[in-house]
Design an enzyme around this catalytic site. Structure first.
Site, PDB file in Angstrom:
ATOM      1  N   LYS A   1       0.779  -1.289   0.081  1.00  0.00           N
ATOM      2  CA  LYS A   1       0.053   0.119  -0.008  1.00  0.00           C
ATOM      3  C   LYS A   1       0.869   1.249   0.161  1.00  0.00           C
ATOM      4  O   LYS A   1       0.655   2.215  -0.841  1.00  0.00           O
ATOM      5  CB  LYS A   1      -0.884   0.141   1.015  1.00  0.00           C
ATOM      6  CG  LYS A   1      -2.077   0.938   1.272  1.00  0.00           C
ATOM      7  CD  LYS A   1      -2.808   1.227   2.602  1.00  0.00           C
ATOM      8  CE  LYS A   1      -3.643  -0.178   2.723  1.00  0.00           C
ATOM      9  NZ  LYS A   1      -4.937  -0.085   2.572  1.00  0.00           N
TER      10      LYS A   1
ATOM     11  N   ARG B   1       0.841 -48.652 -13.621  1.00  0.00           N
ATOM     12  CA  ARG B   1       0.952 -49.764 -12.360  1.00  0.00           C
ATOM     13  C   ARG B   1      -0.081 -50.705 -12.617  1.00  0.00           C
ATOM     14  O   ARG B   1      -1.344 -50.743 -12.451  1.00  0.00           O
ATOM     15  CB  ARG B   1       0.398 -48.798 -10.830  1.00  0.00           C
ATOM     16  CG  ARG B   1       1.240 -47.887 -10.423  1.00  0.00           C
ATOM     17  CD  ARG B   1       0.794 -47.114  -9.203  1.00  0.00           C
ATOM     18  NE  ARG B   1       1.472 -46.345  -8.351  1.00  0.00           N
ATOM     19  CZ  ARG B   1       1.692 -45.178  -8.233  1.00  0.00           C
ATOM     20  NH1 ARG B   1       0.596 -44.558  -9.109  1.00  0.00           N
ATOM     21  NH2 ARG B   1       2.336 -44.389  -7.588  1.00  0.00           N
TER      22      ARG B   1
ATOM     23  N   ARG C   1       5.144 -50.873 -15.261  1.00  0.00           N
ATOM     24  CA  ARG C   1       5.824 -51.324 -14.372  1.00  0.00           C
ATOM     25  C   ARG C   1       5.236 -52.542 -13.780  1.00  0.00           C
ATOM     26  O   ARG C   1       3.813 -52.955 -13.926  1.00  0.00           O
ATOM     27  CB  ARG C   1       5.701 -50.411 -13.007  1.00  0.00           C
ATOM     28  CG  ARG C   1       6.461 -50.878 -11.738  1.00  0.00           C
ATOM     29  CD  ARG C   1       6.213 -49.972 -10.599  1.00  0.00           C
ATOM     30  NE  ARG C   1       4.911 -50.074 -10.085  1.00  0.00           N
ATOM     31  CZ  ARG C   1       4.423 -49.260  -8.979  1.00  0.00           C
ATOM     32  NH1 ARG C   1       5.391 -48.573  -8.608  1.00  0.00           N
ATOM     33  NH2 ARG C   1       3.193 -49.698  -8.610  1.00  0.00           N
TER      34      ARG C   1
ATOM     35  N   GLU D   1      14.000 -46.128  -6.198  1.00  0.00           N
ATOM     36  CA  GLU D   1      13.207 -45.840  -4.989  1.00  0.00           C
ATOM     37  C   GLU D   1      13.671 -46.318  -3.877  1.00  0.00           C
ATOM     38  O   GLU D   1      12.901 -46.091  -2.513  1.00  0.00           O
ATOM     39  CB  GLU D   1      11.780 -46.147  -5.405  1.00  0.00           C
ATOM     40  CG  GLU D   1      11.737 -47.526  -5.550  1.00  0.00           C
ATOM     41  CD  GLU D   1      10.038 -48.046  -6.070  1.00  0.00           C
ATOM     42  OE1 GLU D   1       9.252 -47.013  -5.750  1.00  0.00           O
ATOM     43  OE2 GLU D   1       9.829 -49.057  -6.664  1.00  0.00           O
TER      44      GLU D   1
ATOM     45  N   SER E   1      13.632 -44.453 -13.339  1.00  0.00           N
ATOM     46  CA  SER E   1      12.442 -43.546 -12.865  1.00  0.00           C
ATOM     47  C   SER E   1      12.366 -43.315 -11.392  1.00  0.00           C
ATOM     48  O   SER E   1      12.423 -44.455 -10.751  1.00  0.00           O
ATOM     49  CB  SER E   1      11.207 -43.955 -13.642  1.00  0.00           C
ATOM     50  OG  SER E   1      10.064 -43.227 -12.971  1.00  0.00           O
TER      51      SER E   1
ATOM     52  N   GLY F   1      11.184 -43.305  -8.241  1.00  0.00           N
ATOM     53  CA  GLY F   1       9.774 -43.578  -7.093  1.00  0.00           C
ATOM     54  C   GLY F   1      10.186 -42.517  -5.671  1.00  0.00           C
ATOM     55  O   GLY F   1      10.523 -43.132  -4.931  1.00  0.00           O
ATOM     56  N   THR F   2       9.903 -41.269  -6.081  1.00  0.00           N
ATOM     57  CA  THR F   2      10.265 -40.629  -4.830  1.00  0.00           C
ATOM     58  C   THR F   2       9.282 -40.855  -3.820  1.00  0.00           C
ATOM     59  O   THR F   2       9.405 -40.317  -2.456  1.00  0.00           O
ATOM     60  CB  THR F   2       9.958 -39.242  -5.337  1.00  0.00           C
ATOM     61  OG1 THR F   2       9.008 -38.886  -6.092  1.00  0.00           O
ATOM     62  CG2 THR F   2      11.299 -38.785  -6.026  1.00  0.00           C
ATOM     63  N   ASN F   3       8.034 -41.522  -3.975  1.00  0.00           N
ATOM     64  CA  ASN F   3       7.198 -41.724  -2.588  1.00  0.00           C
ATOM     65  C   ASN F   3       8.137 -42.831  -1.864  1.00  0.00           C
ATOM     66  O   ASN F   3       8.117 -42.552  -0.660  1.00  0.00           O
ATOM     67  CB  ASN F   3       5.970 -42.553  -3.255  1.00  0.00           C
ATOM     68  CG  ASN F   3       5.152 -41.673  -4.375  1.00  0.00           C
ATOM     69  OD1 ASN F   3       5.288 -40.344  -4.294  1.00  0.00           O
ATOM     70  ND2 ASN F   3       4.276 -42.458  -5.032  1.00  0.00           N
ATOM     71  N   ASP F   4       8.327 -43.946  -2.278  1.00  0.00           N
ATOM     72  CA  ASP F   4       9.411 -44.787  -1.590  1.00  0.00           C
ATOM     73  C   ASP F   4      10.650 -44.390  -1.110  1.00  0.00           C
ATOM     74  O   ASP F   4      11.003 -44.444  -0.079  1.00  0.00           O
ATOM     75  CB  ASP F   4       9.407 -46.213  -2.505  1.00  0.00           C
ATOM     76  CG  ASP F   4       8.150 -47.061  -2.163  1.00  0.00           C
ATOM     77  OD1 ASP F   4       7.866 -47.502  -0.905  1.00  0.00           O
ATOM     78  OD2 ASP F   4       7.472 -47.574  -3.185  1.00  0.00           O
TER      79      ASP F   4
ATOM     80  N   TYR G   1      12.060 -36.012 -17.897  1.00  0.00           N
ATOM     81  CA  TYR G   1      10.616 -35.778 -17.889  1.00  0.00           C
ATOM     82  C   TYR G   1      10.254 -35.977 -16.530  1.00  0.00           C
ATOM     83  O   TYR G   1      10.975 -36.564 -15.517  1.00  0.00           O
ATOM     84  CB  TYR G   1       9.919 -36.772 -18.720  1.00  0.00           C
ATOM     85  CG  TYR G   1      10.203 -38.255 -18.208  1.00  0.00           C
ATOM     86  CD1 TYR G   1       9.073 -38.756 -17.243  1.00  0.00           C
ATOM     87  CD2 TYR G   1      11.020 -39.155 -18.733  1.00  0.00           C
ATOM     88  CE1 TYR G   1       9.186 -40.065 -16.979  1.00  0.00           C
ATOM     89  CE2 TYR G   1      11.131 -40.436 -18.202  1.00  0.00           C
ATOM     90  CZ  TYR G   1      10.162 -40.812 -17.434  1.00  0.00           C
ATOM     91  OH  TYR G   1       9.961 -42.241 -16.988  1.00  0.00           O
TER      92      TYR G   1
HETATM   93  C1  PEP Z   1       7.032 -44.361  -5.975  1.00  0.00           C
HETATM   94  O1  PEP Z   1       7.197 -44.983  -4.859  1.00  0.00           O
HETATM   95  O2  PEP Z   1       7.260 -43.193  -5.908  1.00  0.00           O
HETATM   96  C2  PEP Z   1       6.006 -44.715  -7.010  1.00  0.00           C
HETATM   97  C3  PEP Z   1       5.859 -44.344  -8.124  1.00  0.00           C
HETATM   98  O3  PEP Z   1       5.568 -46.077  -6.700  1.00  0.00           O
HETATM   99  P1  PEP Z   1       4.486 -46.594  -5.737  1.00  0.00           P
HETATM  100  O4  PEP Z   1       3.590 -45.205  -5.203  1.00  0.00           O
HETATM  101  O5  PEP Z   1       3.527 -47.358  -6.440  1.00  0.00           O
HETATM  102  O6  PEP Z   1       5.195 -47.234  -4.636  1.00  0.00           O
HETATM  103 MG    MG Z   2       7.268 -47.165  -5.054  1.00  0.00          MG
END
Ligand code: PEP
Ligand code: MG
Length: 931
Positions: free
Chosen positions: A41, A581, A659, A796, A815, A817-820, A903
């Site tokens: 402001k 998956r 996968r 992962e 690739s 697998g950033t979740n695991d 990617y």
């Molecule tokens: C992961 O682990 O990032 C992944 C893509 O696999 P999922 O979530 O199926 O374990």
């Molecule tokens: Mg996984």
């Protein structure tokens, strides 16, 4: 007129720091570049003054003064007060009025103003400088006794509430009491005598509630008001707002002290707010509203329903034309849509604020695209202006047109913020927040909202109010946080006591489902089905995303398990499938029974086959198990082949990463406790030993018990499963390659990439590769056709990342697998942590963010970076992507861009978001390199 810069030198002598910047009379000490110091402001007021726009004189106290105030234990830092008094003197000279001067009183507003706009979240005091004496002067000057007393009562009310901590309700009650006594319906029906009575009652309230007299010295008023505005930076609603919008808590607020101009001095006065373009649609029209004979808070609080800004053209044509001209100038000057506040005092226009206007997602996209066409900004600037969240919102649900025709519409209000919202009606913000925390969908229903309701609005699906216009608090905040909002539903009678709302005998109570259409303003009872927003119809968005495609380096792929999903993602611009998956296909319809059948005998059959290969003969029971297993797998193979065919067809010409099976097998079997209860129940009721259901349940129970693990997420899953039961790998390989062959025969162009999950040691991958390649060879030989496919792995497991060079010897692609990878790097169970302690961690600031949503660049990011470097060193040109949830998160995408991934792969809905985020990351990266 004094020279504002001359006084600056005196100040510099007094204190090491410069805390006050003056503006007025066409010159300002600050400018637009000083948002950090002057707040949005303050910077806007300075810039408008410099541009010779009509701005009332005043000064801005810096954000640094606010921080120093807190650092000094809530004491004004040295030199600040002297600077303030000097600046007041400057304003006095500019206006020819005196602060506390009974014959010609200077009144000021004291307003908060942070670097980032936080509408209504902090405090403001108007009409400061009034007391019994200056009031007489104001009355004498204006010749309007009623106006004077009204200004005074407003001042006591605001100051009492904000600065002295008196409850606002006490004032409301006293005002209502006088209105009742005098038979007045509205505040405007009260005459001077009545308002004087209100003032007396207010002063008494202050005395009894605050334990002291209302301060009459304007300097004391100013001192207290400045401190109160500073304090509002740490008020609860401001704090909550910053948390939600991720605004740093240490920025502090500036304080703007500005000469009061009055919009409530008669019918040639007024006040309003306007946007230079429609903030809902982005259309290039002046959009706003105003009220004659009113003060600013009347518009914002929605107490009186304002007129459309167009009406000003008829009522005050000269002012309207001047305003239109100023609005155009400001928009061109700032090169963005502006949100303007103005007041007209006895036929003279004053500009009180200009800032970049908040807008809906649709408006953001349209304005950015239009401004490129109009030559105001470049394509790159347009891309930088769209927030990824805007793109997300544009793909949000709408009501299904067919069902809306039959739905029970009970009322309609103003279409204040677009989109469809469905939820249970709740009449209180705290309750809305609590219910939403418990996973309920709620709609916050209020007569009008105030900044104290913010947490409830943020937690709700949508907001419905009975009062207020397009610029009321509810409307502005809802648009900004992307919640549908219907405002000003005047026919709706809301009763907080009974927690219900009624319109002509119809209505709803707390807990009942309602549906809001923020695009049309309609309100329905019941939960209407919604449909997806049509991406294809959004030409401006498509245009922007095409610019994004030209600017980005990262490709955007998608995670899709079904042909329909793949097709949708492709329409959204996906350039491949980064994760299919396969086990998701196992759960559909009859398939689960087939899968269970296979699992029940999988281990027995596998061991039997091994013995047979070693030359042993098999028992009849083993033979039967092998037969049953092979039969189930053959059925699955056919089904999977069909699925893959569909996916290759939908993604013709593009890469498809399939996968192989990943989850632990127990996930496909019934819950252990349930089967145990069933078997025990049957045994307790004397079931016959050969009862077929009992026999079957016993078998299931045995299998469930055999497969039970303490830590299934770290147990027999992913590549480990494939190595223990190689027929699973073989069956899936055949299904994938036969589908690709069939597509080729049908003239298609399939690009299969077979991906192995959960690899931690290179030997796991090399063994799997042998099994898979042998099977692939057989399939191709049998078909008499070669098919190109890639063999690769997920990264992962932390050990996989650490040894990525060895692994790359056997993998044509990685690739992440950033979740695991997040789960295992932090040691957090992803199934448990998110519903448990992780939220508390984020709330308490132990973690800056949920690492399952936004990649932990500092920790997990190191593993990613290292694996990319090692992988590329061992196999130059190896294709590398990410398919964890982070692939759709803009902040994580910036990191993936930086470490050089090829990617990102995300859910279909996130694809357009990722396209934009990838472009922004590339442009940002380029800008940083150019520095
Ligand atoms: C992961 O682990 O990032 C992944 C893509 O696999 P999922 O979530 O199926 O374990
Ligand atoms: Mg996984």
């Amino acid at each position: 007129m004094t020279d504002v810069t001359a006084t600056a030198t005196d100040r510099a002598h007094r204190a090491a720091k410069r805390y006050v910047y003056a503006f007025g009379g066409g010159r300002a000490e600050g400018d637009a570049s000083m948002r950090d110091t002057l707040g949005g402001k303050g910077a806007g007021l300075a810039e408008m003054t410099n541009a010779s726009l009509p701005v009332p004189p005043g000064f801005t106290i810096t954000t640094e003064a606010c921080n120093d105030y807190f650092a000094a234990g809530e004491r004004l830092p040295d030199g600040l007060w002297e600077d303030v008094l000097e600046a007041i003197g400057h304003v006095e000279q500019q206006t020819g009025k005196g602060f506390g001067d009974a014959s010609s009183p200077l009144l000021v507003s004291v307003r908060s103003g942070a670097k980032f706009s936080m509408p209504g979240m902090m405090d403001t005091v108007l009409n400061l400088g009034l007391n019994e004496e200056t009031l007489n002067g104001l009355v004498a000057l204006t010749g309007n006794e009623r106006f004077g007393w009204d200004a005074y009562r407003r001042f006591i009310q605001m100051f009492g509430r904000i600065v002295m901590g008196v409850s606002g309700e006490k004032f409301d009650e006293a005002l209502d009491h006088v209105k009742e006594q005098r038979g007045a319906k509205q505040d405007t029906d009260l005459d001077a005598a009545a308002l004087r009575q209100v003032v007396e009652a207010f002063l008494e309230i202050v005395r009894s509630e605050a334990g002291r007299d209302f301060p009459s010295d304007p300097r004391e008023q100013l001192d207290l008001a400045i401190k109160a505005v500073f304090a509002s930076w740490f008020g609860k609603r401001a704090h909550d707002y910053r948390e939600y919008n991720k605004i740093a808590h240490d920025l502090g607020t500036a304080v703007n002290v500005v000469t009061m101009v009055f919009g409530n001095m008669g019918d040639d006065s007024g006040t309003g707010v306007a946007f230079t373009r429609d903030p809902n649609t982005g259309e290039k029209v002046l959009y706003g509203e105003y009220l004659t004979n009113a003060q600013g808070e009347d518009v914002v609080a929605g107490i009186r329903t304002p007129l459309h800004i167009r009406d000003m053209l008829e009522r005050m044509p000269d002012i309207y034309n001047q305003f239109v001209e100023i609005a155009g100038r400001l928009e061109r000057h700032y090169r963005d849509m502006q949100d303007l506040e103005f007041t007209i005092e006895r036929g003279r226009l004053y500009m009180l604020q200009t800032r970049s206007g908040k807008r809906t997602a649709a408006a953001a996209v349209r304005i950015a695209a239009d401004m490129v066409d109009e030559g105001i900004i470049t394509e790159r600037e347009a891309l930088a202006r769209i927030e990824p969240a805007h793109v997300d919102q544009l793909l949000r649900d709408q009501f299904d047109p067919a069902s809306r025709v039959q739905a029970q519409k009970i009322t309609a209000g103003l279409n204040a913020s677009p989109g469809a919202a469905v939820g249970k009606a709740v009449f209180n913000a705290d309750r809305a927040f609590e219910m939403a925390q418990q996973g309920e969908k709620v709609i916050l229903v209020r007569i009008e909202t105030s900044p104290d309701d913010f947490h409830g609005m943020a937690a709700a699906q949508g907001v419905l109010t009975a009062r207020g216009g397009a610029t009321s608090h509810a409307a502005v905040v809802a648009r900004q946080i992307g919640k549908p909002c219907v405002a000003g539903c005047a026919s709706l009678v809301i009763d907080y006591g009974t927690r219900s709302a009624r319109v002509n005998g119809l209505g709803f109570s707390e807990g009942e489902w309602i549906s809001l259409d923020g695009t049309t303003g309609e309100v329905f009872v019941g939960a209407l089905p919604t449909t997806q927003a049509r991406f294809e119809d959004q030409a401006e968005l498509q245009k922007l995303l095409e610019w994004a495609d030209r600017a980005r380096r990262l490709q955007v792929w998608t995670n899709a398990d079904k042909p329909e999903e793949a097709a949708m993602a492709r329409r959204y611009g996906a350039q491949g499938i980064g994760l299919c998956r396969t086990e998701h296909m196992f759960r559909e319809g009859e398939r689960l029974d087939i899968v269970r059948d296979a699992i029940l005998v999988a281990f027995q059959a596998t061991r039997a086959k091994e013995r047979r290969e070693a030359g042993d003969s098999l028992s009849a029971e083993d033979e039967a198990a092998v037969g049953r297993f092979d039969e189930a797998l053959a059925k699955l193979e056919k089904l999977q082949e069909g699925d893959f065919y569909g996916i290759f067809e939908a993604m013709d010409g593009l890469p498809v990463v399939v996968r192989l099976i990943d989850p632990p097998l127990h996930e496909f079997l019934p819950n252990h406790a349930e089967v145990l209860v069933e078997v025990t129940r049957m045994e307790a009721t004397g079931v016959a030993a050969d009862d077929p259901h009992y026999v079957e349940q016993r078998e299931v129970l045995r299998a469930v018990e055999a497969l039970r693990e303490q830590n299934p997420m770290l147990g027999l899953r992913g590549i480990r499963l494939g190595l223990m039961i190689p027929d699973l790998i073989k069956m899936q390989t055949r299904a994938i390659l036969n589908a690709a062959i069939a597509r080729r025969r049908d003239g298609g162009d399939p690009h299969a990439e077979i991906m192995i999950p959960l690899v931690g040691h290179v030997n796991e991958l090399s063994r799997t590769r042998e099994i898979l390649e042998a099977e692939a060879r057989q399939v191709q030989d049998a078909a008499g056709m070669e098919v190109d496919y890639k063999f690769g792995t997920m990264i992962e497991v932390p050990r996989g990342a650490l040894t990525a060079d060895a692994i790359a010897e056997h993998a044509e692609f990685f690739s992440f697998g950033t979740n695991d990878l997040t789960q295992m790097a932090f040691g957090y169970s992803r199934d448990d942590a998110e519903g448990g302690f992780l939220l508390t961690y984020v709330e308490r600031g132990i973690l800056p963010e949920n690492p399952f949503q936004s990649l932990d660049v500092e920790g997990v990011g190191q593993l990613v970076r290292m694996a990319v470097e090692k992988g590329r060193a061992a196999r130059p040109g190896i294709e590398i992507g990410v398919c964890g949830e982070h692939g759709g998160d803009p902040a994580s995408i910036a990191f993936f861009n930086e470490v050089g991934l090829d990617y990102v792969s995300c859910s279909p809905f996130r694809v357009p978001v990722a396209r934009l985020a990838a472009a922004q990351a590339a442009l940002q990266g380029a800008a940083e390199r150019d520095k």
